[in-house]
Design a protein around this motif. Structure first.
Motif, mmCIF file in Angstrom:
data_model
loop_
_atom_site.group_PDB
_atom_site.id
_atom_site.type_symbol
_atom_site.label_atom_id
_atom_site.label_comp_id
_atom_site.label_asym_id
_atom_site.label_seq_id
_atom_site.Cartn_x
_atom_site.Cartn_y
_atom_site.Cartn_z
ATOM 1 N N GLU A 1 -9.364 -2.766 -11.648
ATOM 2 C CA GLU A 1 -10.669 -2.491 -11.036
ATOM 3 C C GLU A 1 -11.752 -2.591 -12.104
ATOM 4 O O GLU A 1 -11.813 -1.794 -13.036
ATOM 5 C CB GLU A 1 -10.672 -1.102 -10.396
ATOM 6 C CG GLU A 1 -9.737 -1.046 -9.180
ATOM 7 C CD GLU A 1 -9.777 0.284 -8.445
ATOM 8 O OE1 GLU A 1 -10.243 1.276 -9.039
ATOM 9 O OE2 GLU A 1 -9.327 0.322 -7.288
ATOM 10 N N HIS B 1 -12.256 -5.508 -5.025
ATOM 11 C CA HIS B 1 -10.958 -6.033 -5.472
ATOM 12 C C HIS B 1 -10.917 -7.554 -5.438
ATOM 13 O O HIS B 1 -9.847 -8.152 -5.394
ATOM 14 C CB HIS B 1 -9.792 -5.456 -4.648
ATOM 15 C CG HIS B 1 -9.472 -4.039 -4.995
ATOM 16 N ND1 HIS B 1 -8.262 -3.457 -4.701
ATOM 17 C CD2 HIS B 1 -10.195 -3.079 -5.604
ATOM 18 C CE1 HIS B 1 -8.257 -2.200 -5.113
ATOM 19 N NE2 HIS B 1 -9.433 -1.940 -5.660
ATOM 20 N N GLU C 1 0.825 -1.207 0.000
ATOM 21 C CA GLU C 1 0.000 0.000 0.000
ATOM 22 C C GLU C 1 0.867 1.269 0.000
ATOM 23 O O GLU C 1 0.503 2.273 -0.573
ATOM 24 C CB GLU C 1 -0.905 -0.039 1.244
ATOM 25 C CG GLU C 1 -2.129 0.825 1.161
ATOM 26 C CD GLU C 1 -3.188 0.261 0.199
ATOM 27 O OE1 GLU C 1 -2.917 -0.748 -0.467
ATOM 28 O OE2 GLU C 1 -4.258 0.868 0.091
ATOM 29 N N LYS D 1 -6.007 -0.469 -1.322
ATOM 30 C CA LYS D 1 -6.198 0.047 -2.679
ATOM 31 C C LYS D 1 -5.318 -0.677 -3.696
ATOM 32 O O LYS D 1 -5.615 -0.715 -4.883
ATOM 33 C CB LYS D 1 -5.849 1.543 -2.712
ATOM 34 C CG LYS D 1 -6.879 2.448 -2.070
ATOM 35 C CD LYS D 1 -6.681 3.864 -2.591
ATOM 36 C CE LYS D 1 -7.779 4.812 -2.149
ATOM 37 N NZ LYS D 1 -7.673 5.156 -0.711
#
Lengths: 296, 407, 247
Positions: free
Chosen positions: B355, B373, B121, B148
């Motif tokens: 994504e 995800h 990350e 993310k």
């Protein structure tokens, strides 16, 4: 209630006996050379793999079973002998930490070798049909092979005790274990004894590996598992004590099976509880000193 | 004596360092995009690691043979050992990124992912994980990933257990007396809890005879098997055993259970977690087991699945792929699809492309959730039994696909 | 002097980097009993260990029955016929007395002749079934000597045999040692703090002082030289038979 207690008793002994077979070699090696051999678990694992290799995964007959066990024990004994000459012999005079580290290095090396030779896929050894399955006794189901293992463990315990107490090899071994310098000053071949004991200890691990393999997934994860349990037994029983190892293995087996039956929450920890209690109350183990200084 | 220490120290260092020889530098030449795979290469989980990287290799071989990605670029794999702790796994990730390899994949253990995900990350890298499917990593049923830069291709652990419960409630509504045996860590406990709750929700009046949890590293289950054997109640048709285990834990339990004739004394052995490799290792003597995991080679009657099984068989002496192989394969397909969509191997572009990306897979079209995800992989319920005349010594009696729940 | 059993020449020994013996010479004839005297730390025990090849690194020559043994291993030296009785006796505690004796006999491939050993060390008879750890100090000394003799050695290295023993036991020991050369055809080097004990058993004495041979001569001569005794052993007079416990 009686049924449960009896079942736990039987299963405890059945759990403990294989552990004794593994720990016996460890305690023998410690008793004579004062070497805590981490590589013992690797010896066990190699025994299981060799047994698998010799029989090709299928235990066809009792004579094949015996041949497989002999080959596993003798080959691992030879590996033990080579380790003794190549590694441990040079380190007996050093402190425990050094030999401990060396044995750990040997464990990692043998682990790596096993992976190179046999790969990473788990193997499985089938059970001899005569030893497969179970029977009922007093309403309790007992696995046939457990009875076999208990028998083999008992024979080994008696055999090892007789070997150490009643034979000239045993006398020499106990003398070397207690005072290597004096033994040599009397003309005894201490090095030969150490080599023989190391090989015997390793052979016992190899035998155990072969014996227990039908009950396990034969893969590279075997080594650390059995080394932890064997160390616990050797600590609880008293370092170097053969009788202590037998009693400790049975105690730990019984503790485990009673915990599993009556206090499942504690089951995973029973081994460590036993080790902690023994270290607190009787740091020298149930049977005190090594078999060299008193009776085994 | 000092001389001896040189080889010994050498061996120790070599072993501890994980022998990372073979990993490429990752400085991708223009025509090659390198993906760094982190998976166990040694010790107890080496087989899992090999399955993951083999599956990945099959995927990129297929992709490369079909013209590569993003206008003809080839995909390549570098590998590093996940080791057996989050520390070693994290170090492997750092080694890759410091060598410029920023497209990462693999990882078997959720504990290792819990260490690696936060590190990724804070880095320019992105990660597509193999079997890290615990709720804390996937965001659970919330449907939003906590990371993310991390994506996952595995079915959520609890989704597999839930799917198994639903199918078993249909097939074995009368099996109500359960003994549970599982690994003593969050996965084992949660998997059993989910299965049990799933049965209850499906109106099965579950009665728990015993719950046995054992350390992940244990292999001797004498006491547990004896306790289950001694505590069986009710008619055989009502008895079930649930296994929240995988690998050596499952095979050790089954072998020791067979020594007690336990399989013949129950109506159902159900297991959530990878199982096919265990069944295969039992030399045709695996008992009758119902399993739920991400994949079974016989579950999908599609051209792509046939291709995958054939291609993997070529590098694995005819063996069938297992769930972990499939996960490695899906990592390869996910990256290929995202790089095609992004038009380059730039990590940020690939991250954005991942994504919501959709692509064809052996189970049909799959989509990487834009927020979750998570790849929309269905669960596969497979009913198998050992059979020495079948391939791998395992007869697949029946499979059932339970679609992705959307979370 | 008749044929030599042992000839030690220019023997030097080290513990690590510390030199403990500086070129000593000792000669022992067949069936001869010689004394090895010296203060605590003079090098008596080191001399024995150097002959046996134990612990210390060594230089020089040691010829035993016409064979150079200084480069041999301890067990080979023992098998060639040298027996060592250390000051702490080192009886194997877990073994019975009989097992202790049998071990020593077997190591030298000799039959165990218990009667002969009992003849030399009478208290042995009642000790045979006992375990090593059950023995008193005097009993251990008796067993240690018997064990050394069980292998039928040609040379006996007795290190501080009277240490810690009561006067009565010392007297019994004296009689035993006196009879050994004839009964067992063995030579003896006797290292002792107890001067009277040594002088009454030996024909010649060697006196060590900080690792060097400070004196060599007949026991009678040394017995009569209070000056030498004072200089080398810090002994006031010959009648002062100090026990080790005084040190």
């Amino acid at each position: 209630m009686f049924g449960q207690i009896f079942a736990a008793l039987v299963s405890g002994i059945a759990t403990g006996m294989p552990l004794f077979i593994v720990a016996s070699g460890l305690t023998l090696i410690y008793g004579v050379m004062r070497v805590l051999n981490f590589a013992h678990g690797a010896f066990f694992m190699i025994g299981a793999f060799l047994f698998y290799n010799v029989l090709g995964g299928v235990t066809g007959s009792i004579s094949l079973l015996i041949v497989g066990l002999l080959i596993a024990a003798l080959s691992v004994g030879a590996i033990g002998a080579v380790s003794e000459v190549a590694v441990f012999r040079r380190l007996y005079a050093r402190d425990h930490t050094t030999t401990l580290l060396a044995s750990y290095a040997l464990l990692l090396t043998l682990d790596g070798l096993v992976q190179q030779i046999w790969g990473v896929s788990p193997r499985s050894q089938t059970q001899l049909p005569a030893f497969a399955g179970s029977f009922q006794i007093l309403g309790v189901r007992v696995a046939t092979y457990d009875v076999v293992l208990i028998g083999v463990g008992a024979v080994l315990a008696i055999g090892l005790t007789l070997l150490l107490q009643r034979t000239s090899f045993g006398q020499t071994t106990r003398a070397v274990a207690h005072d290597q310098t004096m033994a040599r000053a009397l003309g005894l071949h201490a090095r030969g004894v150490q080599l023989a004991v190391f090989a015997l200890g390793a052979a016992l691990a190899g035998l155990a590996g072969g014996l227990i393999s039908p009950l396990l997934s034969i893969d590279p994860s075997l080594a650390p598992t059995f080394v932890v349990q064997s160390f616990a037994i050797v600590i609880v029983g008293g370092l170097g004590s053969m009788g202590g190892a037998l009693i400790a293995a049975l105690l730990i087996g019984l503790l485990d099976s009673f915990a599993v039956t009556f206090f499942p929450g504690f089951a995973g920890f029973s081994l460590y509880i036993a080790v902690t209690l023994v270290l607190l109350l009787r740091p020298q183990g149930i049977f005190g000193a090594a078999f060299a200084s008193r009776e085994a | 004596m000092k001389k001896l220490w040189i080889p010994i120290t050498g061996v120790v260092l070599l072993t501890l360092s994980g022998c990372s020889a073979g990993s490429s530098t990752g400085s991708s030449a223009d025509s090659t995009i390198t993906i760094g795979m982190i998976a166990p290469t040694q010790g107890a989980y080496a087989e899992i690691g090999k399955n993951i990287t083999d599956g990945f290799q099959v995927a990129i071989d297929e992709v490369n043979a079909n013209g590569g990605v993003a206008g003809g670029k080839q995909l390549a794999m570098a590998t590093k050992d996940e080791g057996s702790s989050p520390q070693t796994a994290t170090q492997a990730a750092r080694d890759f990124t410091s060598n410029g390899v920023n497209l990462l994949g693999g990882l078997f253990s959720s504990a290792d992912c819990a260490g690696v995900d936060p590190v990724v990350e804070q880095s320019p890298a992105i990660l597509v994980t193999a079997s890290c499917a615990s709720d804390t990593l996937t965001g659970g049923i919330s449907g939003t990933s906590p990371f993310k830069r991390t994506f996952g291709v595995a079915v959520r652990d609890q989704a597999n257990a839930q799917a198994l419960a639903e199918v078993m409630a249909q097939k074995f509504p009368n099996v109500t007396n359960y003994d549970a045996f599982g690994f003593d860590y969050s996965w084992g406990h949660e998997t059993w809890q989910t299965y049990r709750d799933g049965l209850t929700a499906a109106d099965v009046a579950v009665q728990v005879n015993s719950e046995q949890f054992v350390p992940l590293s244990a292999s001797d289950f004498h006491s547990q098997v004896a306790a289950i054997s001694g505590g069986l109640t009710g008619p055989v048709a009502s008895r079930g055993i649930f296994l929240a285990t995988f690998g050596a834990g499952t095979s050790g339990f089954l072998k020791q259970a067979q020594a007690y004739d336990l399989p013949s004394q129950v109506a159902l052995i159900a297991n959530s977690g990878e199982y096919y490799n265990v069944a295969r290792s039992l030399n045709g003597q695996a008992p009758d087991v119902w399993n739920s995991y991400d994949y079974n080679w016989a579950a999908f009657n599609t051209t792509m699945n046939t291709q995958f099984v054939t291609d993997y068989g070529k590098i694995a002496n005819g063996a069938k792929p297992v769930g972990w192989t499939y996960q490695g394969y899906l990592i390869g397909l996910s990256y290929a699809a995202a790089i095609n969509k992004a038009g380059s191997g730039d990590p940020e572009a690939v991250r954005t492309a991942l994504e919501g990306v959709s692509f064809d897979a052996p189970s049909g079209s799959l989509t990487m959730g834009a927020a979750s995800h998570q790849l929309s992989v269905p669960s596969v319920i497979s009913h198998t039994v050992g059979d020495s005349t079948s391939s791998d010594g395992v007869k697949v009696i029946e499979t059932q696909v339970v679609p992705y729940s959307g979370k | 002097m008749t044929a030599k059993t042992l000839t030690v020449s220019h023997l030097e020994a080290w513990y690590g980097t510390a030199q403990a013996l500086f070129g000593i010479d000792i000669a022992v004839a067949e069936r001869e009993v010689v004394g090895l005297l010296g203060r605590n730390g003079a090098g008596k025990s080191t001399t024995f260990k150097a002959i046996m090849g134990i612990e210390a690194r060594r230089l020089g020559t040691i010829v035993f029955q016409d064979r150079e043994i200084s480069r041999l291993r301890t067990e080979t030296i023992a098998r060639s016929g040298v027996a060592w009785v250390p000051p702490d006796r080192r009886i194997f505690p877990a073994l019975s007395v009989r097992e202790n004796l049998a071990l020593a006999a077997r190591a030298r491939r000799q039959p165990l002749d218990v009667d002969r050993l009992v003849d030399a060390v009478p208290i042995l008879e009642r000790l045979l079934p006992r375990r090593g750890y059950q023995l008193s100090g005097g009993e251990k000394q008796a067993v240690a000597i018997a064990r050394a003799l069980a292998g039928k050695p040609r040379l006996l290295l007795l290190d501080e045999p009277t240490e810690g023993l009561s006067p009565l036991v010392v007297q019994q020991l004296h009689e035993s040692i006196l009879s050994l050369p004839a009964k067992f055809d063995v030579s003896i080097i006797l290292a002792e703090q107890n001067l009277q004990f040594v002088l009454s058993l030996t024909s010649r004495v060697y006196v060590l002082d900080t690792g060097r041979m400070a004196h060599e001569g007949s026991s009678t001569e040394f017995a009569n030289s209070t000056g030498l005794q004072h200089q080398l052993l810090s002994v006031a007079s010959t009648s002062d038979s100090r026990s080790h416990a005084d040190h």
